[in-house]
Design a protein around this motif. Sequence first.
Motif, PDB file in Angstrom:
ATOM      1  N   ASP A  13       1.236  -1.329  -0.343  1.00 50.10           N
ATOM      2  CA  ASP A  13       0.023   0.367  -0.009  1.00 50.10           C
ATOM      3  C   ASP A  13       1.042   1.050   0.321  1.00 50.10           C
ATOM      4  N   ASP A  14       1.922   1.299   0.499  1.00 48.75           N
ATOM      5  CA  ASP A  14       3.041   2.496   0.855  1.00 48.75           C
ATOM      6  C   ASP A  14       3.710   2.683  -0.587  1.00 48.75           C
ATOM      7  N   ALA A  15       3.646   1.520  -1.692  1.00 45.05           N
ATOM      8  CA  ALA A  15       4.775   1.782  -3.152  1.00 45.05           C
ATOM      9  C   ALA A  15       3.710   2.360  -3.828  1.00 45.05           C
ATOM     10  N   ASP A  16       4.322   2.937  -4.943  1.00 40.98           N
ATOM     11  CA  ASP A  16       3.565   3.251  -6.626  1.00 40.98           C
ATOM     12  C   ASP A  16       4.554   2.718  -7.169  1.00 40.98           C
ATOM     13  N   SER A  37       8.138   3.078   0.443  1.00 44.91           N
ATOM     14  CA  SER A  37       7.508   3.530   1.588  1.00 44.91           C
ATOM     15  C   SER A  37       8.624   4.493   1.313  1.00 44.91           C
ATOM     16  N   ALA A  38      10.269   4.342   1.715  1.00 45.05           N
ATOM     17  CA  ALA A  38      11.492   5.400   2.016  1.00 45.05           C
ATOM     18  C   ALA A  38      11.786   6.297   1.285  1.00 45.05           C
ATOM     19  N   PRO A  39      11.268   7.520   1.831  1.00 49.37           N
ATOM     20  CA  PRO A  39      11.560   8.214   0.173  1.00 49.37           C
ATOM     21  C   PRO A  39      13.099   8.565  -0.004  1.00 49.37           C
ATOM     22  N   GLY A  40      12.927   8.956  -1.715  1.00 44.29           N
ATOM     23  CA  GLY A  40      13.985   8.626  -2.677  1.00 44.29           C
ATOM     24  C   GLY A  40      14.103   7.491  -2.390  1.00 44.29           C
ATOM     25  N   LEU A  41      14.020   6.068  -2.652  1.00 45.34           N
ATOM     26  CA  LEU A  41      13.739   4.454  -3.191  1.00 45.34           C
ATOM     27  C   LEU A  41      12.657   4.298  -3.878  1.00 45.34           C
ATOM     28  N   GLY A  42      13.505   3.729  -4.638  1.00 43.12           N
ATOM     29  CA  GLY A  42      13.046   3.250  -6.325  1.00 43.12           C
ATOM     30  C   GLY A  42      13.322   2.643  -6.849  1.00 43.12           C
ATOM     31  N   PHE A  43      12.942   2.584  -8.004  1.00 45.77           N
ATOM     32  CA  PHE A  43      14.048   2.095  -9.327  1.00 45.77           C
ATOM     33  C   PHE A  43      12.983   1.775 -10.184  1.00 45.77           C
ATOM     34  N   THR A  44      13.820   1.499 -11.408  1.00 48.56           N
ATOM     35  CA  THR A  44      13.306   1.868 -12.585  1.00 48.56           C
ATOM     36  C   THR A  44      13.959   0.836 -13.669  1.00 48.56           C
TER      37      THR A  44
END
Length: 72
Positions: A13-16, A37-44
């Motif tokens: 629920d905290d991911a987009d 969910s953590a600010p600034g974390l993700g990937f492409t």
Amino acid sequence: MYPCPGSAIPGNDDADARAIVGDDGTTQWIMAARALSAPGLGFTVTIDCTGGQDPEDVLDDVNELSALIVTP
């Protein structure tokens, strides 16, 4: 929009997630992005296909073969 099967997993629920597909006449591509969910974390993940391959099919293959599940 490409389906997002990860949305049914508890805790997501905290991911987009987003996917963008394109075609410039010679190359078809898909870019899948996932924010965590953590600010600034993700990937492409970006997949470029030539020669008639479908980038969404290639992304499905990557998902099946990868320990890291990409859910656009």
